[in-house]
Write a protein that holds these residues in place. Sequence first.
Motif, PDB file in Angstrom:
ATOM      1  N   ASP A  60      13.680  40.902 -14.863  1.00 25.18           N
ATOM      2  CA  ASP A  60      14.174  42.114 -15.516  1.00 25.18           C
ATOM      3  C   ASP A  60      15.633  42.214 -15.974  1.00 25.18           C
ATOM      4  O   ASP A  60      16.311  43.191 -16.121  1.00 25.18           O
ATOM      5  N   GLU A  61      16.078  40.760 -16.291  1.00 20.91           N
ATOM      6  CA  GLU A  61      17.585  40.689 -16.944  1.00 20.91           C
ATOM      7  C   GLU A  61      17.255  39.710 -17.899  1.00 20.91           C
ATOM      8  O   GLU A  61      16.348  38.982 -18.015  1.00 20.91           O
ATOM      9  N   THR A  62      17.863  39.682 -19.256  1.00 19.08           N
ATOM     10  CA  THR A  62      17.898  38.866 -20.169  1.00 19.08           C
ATOM     11  C   THR A  62      19.074  38.055 -20.385  1.00 19.08           C
ATOM     12  O   THR A  62      20.362  38.528 -20.645  1.00 19.08           O
ATOM     13  N   ASP A  63      18.966  36.836 -20.737  1.00 18.46           N
ATOM     14  CA  ASP A  63      19.814  35.795 -21.003  1.00 18.46           C
ATOM     15  C   ASP A  63      21.184  35.761 -20.087  1.00 18.46           C
ATOM     16  O   ASP A  63      22.115  35.703 -20.205  1.00 18.46           O
ATOM     17  N   GLU A  64      20.617  36.102 -18.772  1.00 16.17           N
ATOM     18  CA  GLU A  64      21.668  36.045 -17.654  1.00 16.17           C
ATOM     19  C   GLU A  64      22.348  34.665 -17.409  1.00 16.17           C
ATOM     20  O   GLU A  64      21.635  33.870 -17.585  1.00 16.17           O
ATOM     21  N   GLY A  65      23.554  34.662 -17.043  1.00 18.20           N
ATOM     22  CA  GLY A  65      24.152  33.240 -16.975  1.00 18.20           C
ATOM     23  C   GLY A  65      24.674  32.580 -18.376  1.00 18.20           C
ATOM     24  O   GLY A  65      25.376  31.843 -18.040  1.00 18.20           O
ATOM     25  N   PHE A  66      24.477  33.560 -19.459  1.00 21.38           N
ATOM     26  CA  PHE A  66      25.076  33.001 -20.565  1.00 21.38           C
ATOM     27  C   PHE A  66      26.316  33.726 -21.271  1.00 21.38           C
ATOM     28  O   PHE A  66      26.817  33.623 -22.228  1.00 21.38           O
ATOM     29  N   ASP A  67      26.481  34.914 -20.373  1.00 22.76           N
ATOM     30  CA  ASP A  67      27.541  35.826 -20.879  1.00 22.76           C
ATOM     31  C   ASP A  67      27.654  36.517 -22.038  1.00 22.76           C
ATOM     32  O   ASP A  67      28.540  36.772 -22.844  1.00 22.76           O
ATOM     33  N   ILE A  68      26.030  36.691 -22.402  1.00 20.19           N
ATOM     34  CA  ILE A  68      26.100  37.229 -23.804  1.00 20.19           C
ATOM     35  C   ILE A  68      26.609  38.582 -24.064  1.00 20.19           C
ATOM     36  O   ILE A  68      26.533  39.261 -22.881  1.00 20.19           O
ATOM     37  N   GLY A  69      27.428  38.756 -25.183  1.00 14.74           N
ATOM     38  CA  GLY A  69      27.953  40.196 -25.209  1.00 14.74           C
ATOM     39  C   GLY A  69      29.495  40.108 -24.804  1.00 14.74           C
ATOM     40  O   GLY A  69      30.229  41.223 -24.892  1.00 14.74           O
ATOM     41  N   GLU A  70      29.957  39.189 -23.915  1.00 17.94           N
ATOM     42  CA  GLU A  70      31.102  39.153 -23.636  1.00 17.94           C
ATOM     43  C   GLU A  70      32.017  38.890 -24.576  1.00 17.94           C
ATOM     44  O   GLU A  70      31.629  38.172 -25.844  1.00 17.94           O
ATOM     45  N   SER A  71      33.508  39.134 -24.631  1.00 13.31           N
ATOM     46  CA  SER A  71      34.212  38.950 -25.655  1.00 13.31           C
ATOM     47  C   SER A  71      34.751  37.391 -25.512  1.00 13.31           C
ATOM     48  O   SER A  71      34.574  37.009 -24.503  1.00 13.31           O
ATOM     49  N   CYS A  72      35.005  36.842 -26.974  1.00 12.98           N
ATOM     50  CA  CYS A  72      35.511  35.697 -27.021  1.00 12.98           C
ATOM     51  C   CYS A  72      36.555  35.293 -27.820  1.00 12.98           C
ATOM     52  O   CYS A  72      36.940  36.324 -28.736  1.00 12.98           O
ATOM     53  N   ALA A  73      37.557  34.679 -27.373  1.00 14.00           N
ATOM     54  CA  ALA A  73      38.771  34.412 -27.933  1.00 14.00           C
ATOM     55  C   ALA A  73      39.155  33.944 -29.495  1.00 14.00           C
ATOM     56  O   ALA A  73      37.956  33.264 -30.051  1.00 14.00           O
ATOM     57  N   GLN A  74      40.204  34.232 -30.040  1.00 15.34           N
ATOM     58  CA  GLN A  74      40.200  33.760 -31.403  1.00 15.34           C
ATOM     59  C   GLN A  74      40.425  32.555 -31.487  1.00 15.34           C
ATOM     60  O   GLN A  74      41.211  31.747 -30.557  1.00 15.34           O
ATOM     61  N   ILE A  75      39.853  31.664 -32.576  1.00 15.74           N
ATOM     62  CA  ILE A  75      40.456  30.175 -32.797  1.00 15.74           C
ATOM     63  C   ILE A  75      40.523  30.050 -34.152  1.00 15.74           C
ATOM     64  O   ILE A  75      39.930  30.249 -35.170  1.00 15.74           O
TER      65      ILE A  75
END
Length: 547
Positions: free
Chosen positions: A361-376
Amino acid sequence: MLAQEGKTNMRKKELARAVGMSLLTILFVYGCGGDSKGGIGEFCEANRDCKSGLECRDNSCSEPLITCDPPCNADVEFCYELECVVIADPNDKDGDLSQVGDDCDDFDRTIHPGSYEYCDGIDNNCDDQTDENCHPCTNGEDRPCGSDLGECSDGTQTCTAGQWEPCTATEPIQEKCDGLDNDCDGLVDEICPCQDGEEFPCGVDQGECVAGSQVCTEGGWPGCMNGEVPADYETCDGLDNDCDGLTDEGFQLGVECASRGECGPGVLECAGDLELICSTWPGASQDQSALELCDGLDNDCDDGTDEDFAVGDTCQGVGECGPGSIECADQNTARCSSDLGGSQYAGVDELCDGLDNDCDDETDEGFDIGESCAQIGICSEGLVECADLISTRCSTHPGGSQDQSQTEVCDGATTDENCNGEADEGFDVDEDGYYTCLSHGNVEEDCCDNEPAAFPGQENYSSTAHSCPSTLGGVWDFNCDGAVEYLFSQLLVCQHDGLSCHAVAWGTAGLAQCGQPVIIWTDCCYSGPSTCDPCSAYPEVYTQACR
């Protein structure tokens, strides 16, 4: 099986009524103060004071006047004052609302289609079956039956082949206008016309009945005053409703009954007016039922197993788990068989694809989808998204859904245009500190970025060519000046000046090419009179190096 006892109760009620009517009749016959009814000429107050066949006229028992002509139908009519008075419906003589042809006993109001089937040896509900669903009785056993109310008399019945034989009692018949309680209901001639003031005893002091009196009013009998007559049916309530001296007869109370689910065997007991229940079943006196669990058992004893959990029903698994069937997960919960932990689990390890692959009942758990990622570099902050089934990327980074990267420019700045964490990468492949552009403060561009030994200002010579044929000075131009410089650029020249043989200069004639062997003489010697040449005894062999 539980219904049959009610029929016996109904017949007993009628018998009880019959007993009451018999008592009324007795009082009628002997109630005028004498030991017998009056004969012709004897004093009377009403017809009941006279012997059968006589009528009371002018307070004297006399032979009746001319009877009705034509004669009345004795089954449904009564001759009253020279007129035939209808006293019964020819199609429903017992008044139980069941018509002749459907009613299997039109003289007993307790027997008709739809009646309760008692366990009494009678087809009470007219379905051509007797005591259906009743528990077998013990062969040879006898028990009392019937009623002595009115013109009825009680009797006995015997168990044969597990079923009760008909009762030997005198049964009720259709009520007649004869001063008797023919239908044994505790009332006398209740369907007949009468003279106001006439009176009969009614009811009986037995069971739930109470003796009273019935008084003719406005030419009819209104009922039993100050008394109670037998009920039409015996009910299962611990009372003698039909006033036949028996309680709850026909219900087989106390007979052993089978277990149901996890409720063990018990005995039959009353559950309602015409209902029985096994003593161990839900709601009974020894209730052994419990809350239904998901365990393959009928815990609440309702003939259903795990019914509160819909076990066996088709279900759709969570996420990418396909259809299955509902099964118990533990005693208190159920799950779809194709779900995580189920007997037909159809899930796989979670992938990064926007689906619930492991069906939790969870989708793509463990991949941190939707979390913010830093500028490069020039790529600003974004959100983590799937790059493929097993890896992620930042949405603003190269390849992302909002890719902000550009082609890397050799600009000598710290700007990372392609957002890979490096600046001007790919413009100093050989990592010699010299780039292929002039924006890094170097005097010259690197003429061969595949060779770390080739760069502007290189002072060393090499005996091996580099891999940049497009270099201005060719593959031997290691200092990027567009020319080739030789390590061994001059050869020894010997000269005899008339006095001696000596070296006078270093020439270039016969100079070896880059990478080729070169012989170096270090001194001059006489090779003949007045002839001077490099001493052959002192040569050294080298490889020509260039830059």
